[in-house]
Write an enzyme that holds these catalytic residues in place. Structure first.
Site, PDB file in Angstrom:
ATOM      1  CB  SER A   1      -1.044   0.010   1.466  1.00  0.00           C
ATOM      2  OG  SER A   1      -1.962   1.150   1.397  1.00  0.00           O
TER       3      SER A   1
ATOM      4  CD  GLU B   1      -6.058   0.202 -15.554  1.00  0.00           C
ATOM      5  OE1 GLU B   1      -6.689   0.824 -15.703  1.00  0.00           O
ATOM      6  OE2 GLU B   1      -4.529  -0.848 -15.568  1.00  0.00           O
TER       7      GLU B   1
ATOM      8  CG  ASP C   1      -9.513  -2.790  -2.161  1.00  0.00           C
ATOM      9  OD1 ASP C   1      -8.934  -1.786  -3.115  1.00  0.00           O
ATOM     10  OD2 ASP C   1     -10.392  -2.902  -3.177  1.00  0.00           O
TER      11      ASP C   1
ATOM     12  CG  PHE D   1      -6.969   6.497   7.231  1.00  0.00           C
ATOM     13  CD1 PHE D   1      -7.206   5.635   6.201  1.00  0.00           C
ATOM     14  CD2 PHE D   1      -6.685   5.707   8.382  1.00  0.00           C
ATOM     15  CE1 PHE D   1      -7.488   4.693   5.748  1.00  0.00           C
ATOM     16  CE2 PHE D   1      -6.470   4.319   8.116  1.00  0.00           C
ATOM     17  CZ  PHE D   1      -7.205   3.835   6.919  1.00  0.00           C
TER      18      PHE D   1
ATOM     19  N   PRO E   1      -0.271   6.067   3.584  1.00  0.00           N
ATOM     20  CG  PRO E   1       0.903   8.158   4.046  1.00  0.00           C
ATOM     21  CD  PRO E   1      -0.792   7.214   3.000  1.00  0.00           C
ATOM     22  N   GLY E   2      -2.443   5.966   6.177  1.00  0.00           N
ATOM     23  CA  GLY E   2      -2.992   5.584   6.744  1.00  0.00           C
ATOM     24  C   GLY E   2      -3.244   4.063   7.038  1.00  0.00           C
ATOM     25  CE  LYS E   3      -6.940   0.852   2.500  1.00  0.00           C
ATOM     26  NZ  LYS E   3      -7.032   0.313   1.015  1.00  0.00           N
TER      27      LYS E   3
END
Length: 209
Positions: free
Chosen positions: A23, A55, A84, A168, A26-28
């Site tokens: 990822s 993509e 995701d 976030f 940054p929050g994840k």
């Protein structure tokens, strides 16, 4: 769940060591590192390794998580974990769903995305419900192409205007059932205890650690 659809338990265990977090959010990455902390895992983000963002061509959360995890594992030669996730609004037929990040535009400005959701709800009849849920799909991939996946969910309602500057994404407009605070107002540890990501992580931990 196994990515091969054979059994709810993972076929392959994940030993302590390096794990790529596929990822660039940054929050994840911060949340995932906190959840992995107790298990002897050394998380490295895709951004730290300068890996490209693929993509997201999948039509489900699981499909998009798998393609991100597989690419990161292939390019890094290490196991990789991808998330995701997104917000699904019942009155909007599940939108923004897998397009949750794209609603924030190229600048990834989630104030724009939250306003877009609110505008669409405001255009509906006044009695329209504001029920929504977050979904998190986690895919754990190895360089040889093996994948395990797990999906979590958290139900709640949307509020307006946004509240809180923690978290976030859509966190400031989502109040989980049984609570008065938005994700954006909650202490991060309180959110970790109940979130869609925590639900998926509980499944992953039970299966692979």
């Amino acid at each position: 769940m196994s990515g091969e659809g054979e059994t709810p338990q993972a076929i392959r265990k994940l030993p302590p060591g390096k794990l790529v977090i596929a990822s660039h959010n940054p929050g994840k990455v911060r949340e995932i590192k906190a959840l992995l902390g107790p298990y002897g895992i050394e998380p490295i983000s895709a951004a730290e390794l300068d890996l490209p963002e693929p993509e997201e061509t999948g039509v489900t959360f699981v499909a998009n998580a798998e393609l991100k995890a597989l690419q990161a594992a292939d390019l890094s030669g290490l196991p990789a974990l991808a998330d995701d996730s997104g917000l699904c609004v019942e009155a909007l037929n599940g939108d923004p769903g897998i397009f949750s990040a794209r609603w924030a535009g190229e600048a990834k400005d989630f104030s724009v995305a939250m306003q877009r959701v609110e505008d669409k709800l405001a255009a509906l009849p006044p009695e329209t419900g504001r029920d929504a849920h977050f979904v998190c799909a986690l895919a754990l991939a190895w360089p040889d192409g093996h994948v395990e996946w797990f999906e979590g969910r958290a139900d709640g309602v949307l509020v307006w205007p946004p509240r809180g500057d923690r978290g976030f994404g859509y966190d400031p407009v989502f109040v989980p059932h049984g609570h008065d605070l938005t994700y954006g107002e909650m202490d991060p540890e309180a959110k970790h205890a109940m979130s869609h990501r925590a639900d998926a992580f509980r499944q992953l931990v039970a299966a692979v650690f």
